[in-house]
Design an enzyme around this catalytic site. Structure first.
Site, PDB file in Angstrom:
ATOM      1  N   LYS A 161     -15.660  -6.882   5.018  1.00  0.00           N
ATOM      2  CA  LYS A 161     -14.718  -7.770   5.721  1.00  0.00           C
ATOM      3  C   LYS A 161     -14.800  -7.545   7.228  1.00  0.00           C
ATOM      4  CE  LYS A 161     -11.210  -7.265   2.141  1.00  0.00           C
ATOM      5  NZ  LYS A 161      -9.920  -6.624   1.872  1.00  0.00           N
ATOM      6  N   ARG A 194      -1.882  -5.619  -8.035  1.00  0.00           N
ATOM      7  CA  ARG A 194      -0.709  -6.442  -7.729  1.00  0.00           C
ATOM      8  C   ARG A 194      -0.502  -7.517  -8.776  1.00  0.00           C
ATOM      9  NH1 ARG A 194      -2.938  -8.334  -2.217  1.00  0.00           N
ATOM     10  NH2 ARG A 194      -4.765  -7.995  -3.506  1.00  0.00           N
ATOM     11  N   HIS A 223       0.847  -1.201   0.000  1.00  0.00           N
ATOM     12  CA  HIS A 223       0.000   0.000   0.000  1.00  0.00           C
ATOM     13  C   HIS A 223       0.889   1.260   0.000  1.00  0.00           C
ATOM     14  CE1 HIS A 223      -3.152  -2.628   2.177  1.00  0.00           C
ATOM     15  NE2 HIS A 223      -3.715  -2.291   1.036  1.00  0.00           N
ATOM     16  N   SER A 257      -3.006  -7.992   3.380  1.00  0.00           N
ATOM     17  CA  SER A 257      -3.203  -7.755   4.814  1.00  0.00           C
ATOM     18  C   SER A 257      -3.532  -9.054   5.538  1.00  0.00           C
ATOM     19  CB  SER A 257      -4.315  -6.735   5.018  1.00  0.00           C
ATOM     20  OG  SER A 257      -4.007  -5.558   4.318  1.00  0.00           O
TER      21      SER A 257
END
Ligand code: COA
Length: 167
Positions: free
Chosen positions: A45, A94, A21, A132
């Site tokens: 989430k 990514r 990030h 994460s």
């Protein structure tokens, strides 16, 4: 005539922020006059760190970046953007696997507000494998994540571990 300032939003859960990030934030901060890194507090989430903890971590990691501001939001992203008068959203890519999710989100956001544009930046390949949830999993199973997250995340993860172990 004064030049219009180019401002963009970089939204995410940042639970926690990773070096991937930060790589995107550094790239975007070079392209825009101001970048608002904004933490979503109504993500689907389950969150691990509280919003205030995530905000503190972000302040700590980004304090040396003059044109980067930190914020939170609990509305639709397009409504948040509209309320700030900002028309550009930055997202990182990514790998190809990110594309479908990001594509759907960008198109949906454009459907919700035709004026909003999403700009994609490629993460440095050395961060392409970081996420994460992987960070949390590796840390809590005793692995070393210090190459993947900033120091303040390590401190926060250790703080939580200490509390857990103290019980
Ligand atoms: N480097 C490393 N990891 C990265 C990364 C990068 N450059 N970019 C994304 N990731 C990882 C994150 O670590 C995260 O991993 P995880 O799934 O293991 O937690 C995952 O990719 C995605 O995280 P993030 O970039 O924080 O975005 P998100 O998908 O959690 O957040 C919002 C998406 C908040 C932007 C979106 O849900 C939103 O806009 N919510 C507001 C409500 C709304 O408007 N909904 C309608 C949307 S169309």
């Amino acid at each position: 005539m004064a030049k219009k300032r180019r401002i963009a939003i970089y939204p995410g859960s940042f639970d926690p922020i990773t070096n991937g990030h930060i790589d995107i934030i550094k790239r975007a901060a070079l392209l825009f006059d101001e970048l608002i890194v904004t933490i979503s507090s109504n993500s689907s989430k389950d969150s691990f760190f509280s919003i205030s903890k995530r905000k503190k971590i972000l302040y700590d990691c980004l304090k040396n970046h003059q044109n980067v501001k930190i914020d939170t939001f609990d509305t639709l992203l397009v409504n948040y953007a509209e309320s700030k008068n900002i028309l550009t959203i930055v997202r990182g890519l990514r790998a190809l696997s990110d594309f479908e999710y990001e594509f759907r989100m960008a198109i949906m956001n454009r459907n919700l507000n035709v004026n909003i544009e999403t700009v994609f930046l490629m993460t440095d390949e050395k961060f392409a494998h970081i996420s994460s949830s992987l960070i949390k999993e590796i840390h809590f199973l005793g692995g070393d994540v210090q190459d993947f997250v900033p120091e303040s995340v390590i401190k926060a993860l250790n703080g939580i571990s200490d509390e857990k172990f103290a019980k």
